[in-house]
Scaffold this active site. Structure first.
Site, mmCIF file in Angstrom:
data_model
loop_
_atom_site.group_PDB
_atom_site.id
_atom_site.type_symbol
_atom_site.label_atom_id
_atom_site.label_comp_id
_atom_site.label_asym_id
_atom_site.label_seq_id
_atom_site.Cartn_x
_atom_site.Cartn_y
_atom_site.Cartn_z
ATOM 1 N N ASN A 30 -8.502 90.329 131.902
ATOM 2 C CA ASN A 30 -8.690 88.931 131.544
ATOM 3 C C ASN A 30 -9.731 88.791 130.441
ATOM 4 O OD1 ASN A 30 -8.269 85.943 132.324
ATOM 5 N ND2 ASN A 30 -10.496 86.145 132.325
ATOM 6 N N GLU A 31 -9.362 88.069 129.384
ATOM 7 C CA GLU A 31 -10.275 87.744 128.289
ATOM 8 C C GLU A 31 -11.058 88.967 127.820
ATOM 9 O OE1 GLU A 31 -12.714 84.383 129.277
ATOM 10 O OE2 GLU A 31 -11.046 82.978 129.126
ATOM 11 N N ARG A 53 -1.350 82.259 139.411
ATOM 12 C CA ARG A 53 -2.016 83.379 138.760
ATOM 13 C C ARG A 53 -3.303 83.700 139.510
ATOM 14 N NH1 ARG A 53 -5.895 83.713 133.878
ATOM 15 N NH2 ARG A 53 -5.875 85.949 133.456
ATOM 16 N N TRP A 111 -5.899 75.688 134.698
ATOM 17 C CA TRP A 111 -7.117 76.250 135.260
ATOM 18 C C TRP A 111 -7.977 75.095 135.753
ATOM 19 C CZ3 TRP A 111 -8.287 81.111 136.432
ATOM 20 C CH2 TRP A 111 -9.607 81.412 136.781
#
Length: 506
Positions: free
Chosen positions: A191-192, A102, A442
């Protein structure tokens, strides 16, 4: 005598570890997951690429923020130098056994002004990266923006505070779908979205550092800006998803989703007040983004508390946003207990005052971790909630990992134990019917961390910043993950690796 004593201590430690594993840890293997379940790892452009001023790239809001000194003096000018070293890193991914990677695209590398001409060298870089991944059998999972809007758009229109960014983001997405979509099948738009808004426009802790607290933030309005930003993000996401569905999906057959930061949330007590507060926290943290995607509007709890400070969707916008996703990306690290806080006293009426709860971090299972509290059952509970509340949508765990101090110690047993516990909780959720499709550690490498610079790390591989070549070194957690991906038992693998580690250290 000393050598004998060391041997006895080592054997006792290993026996204790083995008993702990047998009594307290789940045993599972890669083959226990569905055949189409994907395992990977990830990073983001700002944290990994470097080459910040090379080949036509212009600054993003994150570059501006980092150079202001807000990240412990660190910046991403060089970072891991992934712009030049991606082939070597993909070689490490192959050695590790990653099935997917990713990564985010630097908008300001591909389209330096945020809109207008494409930077051909940026285009070439991402084409080369994608091709290298595919050549080695690794799925590319691409995120369009990861808290790094081009500074040019921020300066000209106000970035995510302006409706203009919906058009700019749509054109950016169109370029990416058109140029890369023949090989990239997994797209995350933002993202987020919740944390990008809260950190950037409520707390001022990340780019572009807006908040109402002066002089901590030079500008901003925490009472309204976070809600405006998420509103525009949802409009931009849904526009991009609509474009993909209408123009590209029939030929490319990919999927488009959006990512949110997710905490495990449980009531602090069985009191009615705490149970209601926990649901309120879910509505604010998750429902703020997911409810419009599933139901076409914000949760009633949020609208009632925020009132006119949160924008309203038109009927057309509501229809476009509802159902505009193929999956939800979840970034999850730990769990909190939620306690009702009806008398919240804050100088500023903002998201947290509106939510009116106290967050208490849960206790770790087993030995206390150096970073995030290890509460694997919290992830299982989260996935069950998403299944029950939102009709069991497809979920990718796009970030999960343990934070430690950044140093050259490669024996990161706490990270290994964290991954073993959390992957086991994902398997439990899948067995219980959760439509979870993938899991990404992550991060793959120790890189620039958006809150702590280079003082903290999440990587499976250590990067020596003092070495001119930025040499990479495999950690214990990478060996554990690699062996798991290659079919070994999670329990026996962990014991074997730690045994080797103890032997080497004595």
């Amino acid at each position: 005598m000393q050598q004998l004593l060391r041997s006895v201590v080592a054997q006792l430690f290993l026996q204790l570890l083995l008993v702990t594993a047998i009594l307290g840890e789940d045993h599972y293997m890669r083959a226990d997951f569905p055949a189409d379940f994907v395992f990977g790892s990830g990073t983001s452009a700002s944290q990994y690429e470097g080459a910040a001023f090379e080949d036509g790239r212009t600054p993003s809001i994150w570059d501006t923020f980092a150079h202001s000194g807000r990240t412990n003096g660190a910046n991403g000018d060089v970072a891991c130098d992934g712009y030049h070293k991606y082939k070597d890193d993909i070689g490490l991914m192959v050695d590790t056994g990653l099935e997917a990677f990713r990564f985010s695209i630097s908008w300001s590398r591909l389209i330096p002004n945020g809109r207008g001409p494409i930077n051909e060298k940026g285009l070439q870089y991402y084409n080369d990266l994608i091709n290298e991944l595919i050549t080695h059998g690794i799925q590319p999972h691409f995120t369009l923006t990861h808290i790094d809007t081009p500074q040019a758009l921020e300066d000209e229109d106000g970035g995510w505070l302006s409706r203009e960014i919906v058009k700019d983001f749509l054109e950016f997405a169109n370029v990416c779908f058109r140029e890369f979509g023949d090989r990239v099948l997994h797209w995350t738009t933002i993202n987020e979205a919740n944390v990008a808004s809260l950190g950037g426009y409520d707390e001022g802790a990340i780019a572009p550092a807006h908040c109402s607290r002066r002089p901590f933030c030079a500008k901003g309005d925490s009472t309204t800006e976070p809600y405006t930003v998420v509103h525009n993000m949802l409009l931009a996401h849904s526009a991009a998803a609509k474009l993909y569905k209408e123009k590209y999906k029939a030929t490319q057959n990919g999927e488009v989703g959006i990512n949110i930061y997710t905490l495990g949330i449980v009531p602090y007590s069985n009191s009615t007040e705490d149970v209601i507060a926990a649901q309120r926290a879910r509505d604010f943290y998750f429902g703020w983004v997911i409810n419009p995607l599933v139901f076409g509007d914000y949760p009633d709890t949020v609208k009632k508390r925020v009132q006119t400070r949160i924008p309203a969707f038109t009927e057309h916008e509501s229809k476009q946003i509802k159902g505009s996703f193929d999956f939800i990306g979840s970034n999850h690290y730990t769990t909190v207990y939620v306690k009702d806080d009806p008398n919240t006293k804050r100088d500023i009426k903002d998201f947290y005052a509106d939510m009116a709860v106290e967050l208490i971090f849960g206790q770790s299972t087993g030995a206390p971790a150096e970073g995030y509290n290890v509460v694997p059952w919290g992830l299982k509970e989260l996935l069950e909630y998403l299944k029950q509340a939102y009709g069991n949508p497809p979920i990718y765990i796009q970030e999960n990992g343990q934070m430690t101090r950044r140093n050259a110690t490669l024996n990161d047993t706490s990270r290994m134990e964290y991954l073993q516990a959390y992957i086991g909780s994902v398997l439990d959720a899948v067995r219980n019917g959760s439509n979870t499709k993938g899991y990404f550690v992550w991060t793959f490498l120790d890189c620039l961390e958006l809150l702590s610079g280079y003082e903290k790390s999440f990587g499976l591989y250590y990067v020596d910043l003092d070495d001119e070549e930025l040499k990479r070194y495999q950690k214990l957690s990478a060996r554990w993950y690699s062996n798991f991906l290659k079919g070994k038992s999670s329990r026996l693998n962990a014991i074997t690796q730690v045994k080797e580690n103890v032997s080497l250290s004595l």
